[in-house]
Design an enzyme around this catalytic site. Structure first.
Site, PDB file in Angstrom:
ATOM      1  CD  GLU A 225     -35.976  10.241  36.956  1.00 30.95           C
ATOM      2  OE1 GLU A 225     -35.012  10.364  36.179  1.00 30.95           O
ATOM      3  OE2 GLU A 225     -36.202   9.220  37.609  1.00 30.95           O
TER       4      GLU A 225
ATOM      5  CB  THR B 201     -34.528   3.091  32.335  1.00 31.95           C
ATOM      6  OG1 THR B 201     -33.320   3.379  33.048  1.00 31.95           O
ATOM      7  CG2 THR B 201     -35.680   3.121  33.303  1.00 31.95           C
TER       8      THR B 201
END
Lengths: 309, 309
Positions: free
Chosen positions: A131, A184
C-alpha cells in the site's frame, strides 16, 4: 504445491465516519493473483490483465511485488523465486482498494506456497508495505478487511491493533464506480489538518454509534451513524453528482451512503439484497443523468478475506 | 401517591476517549431527593444536606428545581406545587455528575408523582436543562447514564440520540475523589478548540475500540482503548499526582484509568471486584503520598438508573 490462484476482495475504507480506522470487504469485485514457485531467485511479474496496461511490471513499483518481497525477507527466504500474474477484476483508482487487494492476494499466495509459516493476520504488515508504494503511506483500512474479511477497526497504527467485528447477516453493500478518476494522494491533500473540537465530538459519536449498530445489531442506528462531517464535505467536491447520487441512495431505501475510500466510488449500506440492488440502480442513474458511465456491485459483507481458487 | 424518595446514581462521563459522548453510571455514590406534592403552587426547596451549605435553595438556581420546573411546564401543569429535600451523598465539584444526579432524581420523582405521563428516556431534556444551570451548557454525558443506567453513547446532540449498550458483567469501576476542586467551566476553558487530524483519528480508533470491547466483550480491548490523546493531556495538569495515581492503577491491575468528567476524580475500570478494590486503594495511596485526602468508591456498572427507595 508449486502454483496457486488466489482471489482477494475489494474493500470500502473509511465507511463514512471512520477515516483511516474503518473498512469492510465485499465478495466482488476483487483481484486475482496466480503465483508459481521458480528455481530462479527473484520475483518476476509476467502478466497483468484488466489494467489497460497501466500497472508497472517492475516488482519494486508493484504493490503485489513489494508485498511478496517484504514477506520473503521477513521469513528469511529472500532468494525464493516466483513467477506472478495479476488479473485485475476491478477498476483502478476507484476507491475500492485495488492496490490493497493485489498486495493481499500476492502475499497470501506466497505464504501458502511457502507452507504457511505466518498466520493470516501476521501477513498484514507486508501487504501494508505494498500500500505504501501505491498511496505514499502504509494504511491498513483497505488491506485489513481485504486480508481478514468482515468489518475491521484499526484501533491503533502504532502499535498496529486491528479488530474484526461481526456484521448483521442481512447487511448488504451497494457500490457504484463512476468512470472518472481521483488520485488518492490528491484526495488526501485537500483534507483539513485541523478539526474543530465540535466536529471531532460529532464524528466520535457516529463512530461509536456505527460500532454499536453493527454489534447490537441495530440497522437504524447503523444508518443514523453513517455520517461524516470531516472528510466527506471536502472530498465530495471532487465527485460530480455526489449530492444527487447520495440522495437517490437514501430515497431508494439505503441506511446510509458515502464515499468509498478516497473515491470516486460511492457505497451505500442497506438491509436486504433487494433494497441494496434497487439502491445501486438508483445511484448509477444519478451518474448517468450527466453522461458518466458506471460499474455497479451489490454484495454481502465478505467474511473470509482471500480465497484460493 | 403524595410523596416519594428517589436515589439517582453518580456517573463517570467521557470515559477516557469519549469526550461529551460516553458516560456510565455506578451504584454509589449518588443523590437522594424527597419530593412531596403540595396544594400551594410552585416548587420549594426546604432542605439540602451533605453540601456544606453550598447549594442554592433558589429553585431557579438549583439543578433539581430547574429540571422539575421545565418538566411541569412541558406536561402543562406549571402550577403543580412541590416540596423538595435534597440529600447529597456524594462530593460536589468532583467530576462525578453531582448536579446531574440531583436533576435526574428530581425529575424522575416528579414524573412518578404525576402518574408517569412520560417515559424514563423522555425525561432527559428536562434533566439536561438542570445541567445547563450547573455547567453553562446542556450536556448529556452525566444525565444520560444517571437517568438510563448502564453505559451510554450520545451519538448526537442535535437531534438528541442516546444509545444504551450492555456492559460485561464482571466490569467494575474504581473511583477516587481527591479533596481538591476543579471548576467545570475552567476545565472546559483549557481545552484546545482545534484538534489535529492525526489526533482525531487516534481518538476515533479508541472510541471504536471501547464500544467493540464492551459489546464483544473483550476486556483487554477495553483496556487498550481507554486512551485519551485530546482531553486528558490538558486536564491532567489540573490534578496533582495524576501521573502517579494513573500508574498506580495500572500497576494494581486496572484495564485503564483516566479522569472522571472534568475531574478532579479519577476512575479506573477493572475485571472483577477484587482487582477493582485493590486498584482503588492504590490510587488513593497515590494522593495520600502528598497529603491529599480522598474518598474511594468501588462499584459495578449501574444498570437501572434512578431507584425509588
Amino acid at each position: 504445491m508449486e502454483s496457486i490462484r488466489v482471489y482477494a476482495p475489494a474493500t470500502v475504507a473509511n465507511v463514512a465516519c471512520g477515516f483511516d480506522i474503518f473498512g469492510f470487504a465485499v465478495n466482488h469485485p476483487g483481484d486475482e493473483v496466480v503465483l508459481t514457485k521458480s528455481s530462479t531467485p527473484g520475483i518476476r511479474i509476467n502478466e497483468i490483465t484488466g489494467d489497460d496496461g497501466r500497472l508497472p511490471k517492475d516488482v519494486l513499483k508493484n504493490t503485489a511485488g513489494i508485498a511478496i518481497m517484504k514477506y520473503l525477507e521477513h521469513i528469511g527466504q529472500p532468494d525464493q523465486g516466483f513467477e506472478l500474474s495479476l488479473h485485475k477484476d476491478m477498476p483502478l483508482g476507484s476507491g475500492l482498494g485495488s492496490s490493497a487487494a493485489s498486495a493481499v492476494a500476492g502475499v497470501f499466495a506466497a505464504n501458502e506456497l511457502m507452507g504457511k509459516p505466518l498466520s493470516q493476520k501476521e501477513l498484514l504488515p507486508f501487504a501494508m508495505e505494498g500500500e505504501r508504494v501505491a498511496c505514499g503511506s502504509a494504511h491498513a483500512d483497505n488491506v485489513g478487511p481485504s486480508l481478514l474479511g468482515g468489518f475491521v477497526i484499526i484501533r491503533s497504527y502504532d502499535p498496529l491493533d486491528i479488530i474484526q467485528i461481526p456484521t448483521p447477516s442481512d447487511l448488504y453493500a451497494s457500490i457504484v464506480h463512476p468512470q472518472i478518476e481521483v488520485n488518492t494522494k490528491d484526495a488526501r491533500r485537500i483534507l483539513e489538518r485541523e478539526i474543530t473540537l465540535h466536529k471531532t465530538i460529532t464524528q466520535m459519536g457516529n463512530v461509536a454509534g456505527l460500532v454499536a449498530g453493527l454489534l447490537l445489531p441495530d440497522y437504524q442506528l447503523i444508518g443514523r451513524s453513517l455520517v461524516d462531517v470531516i472528510i466527506e464535505p471536502a472530498r465530495a467536491i471532487l465527485i460530480p453528482q455526489f449530492d444527487v447520487v447520495k440522495a437517490a441512495a437514501l430515497e431508494a431505501g439505503a441506511l446510509g451512503c458515502s464515499i468509498s475510500g478516497s473515491g470516486p466510488s460511492l457505497f451505500a449500506l442497506s438491509k436486504g439484497k433487494e433494497t441494496a440492488t434497487r439502491v445501486a440502480a438508483a445511484m448509477a442513474a444519478g451518474f448517468h443523468q450527466v453522461g458518466i458511465g458506471t460499474e455497479e456491485y451489490v454484495s454481502e459483507i465478505n467474511q473470509q478475506g482471500p480465497m484460493i481458487r
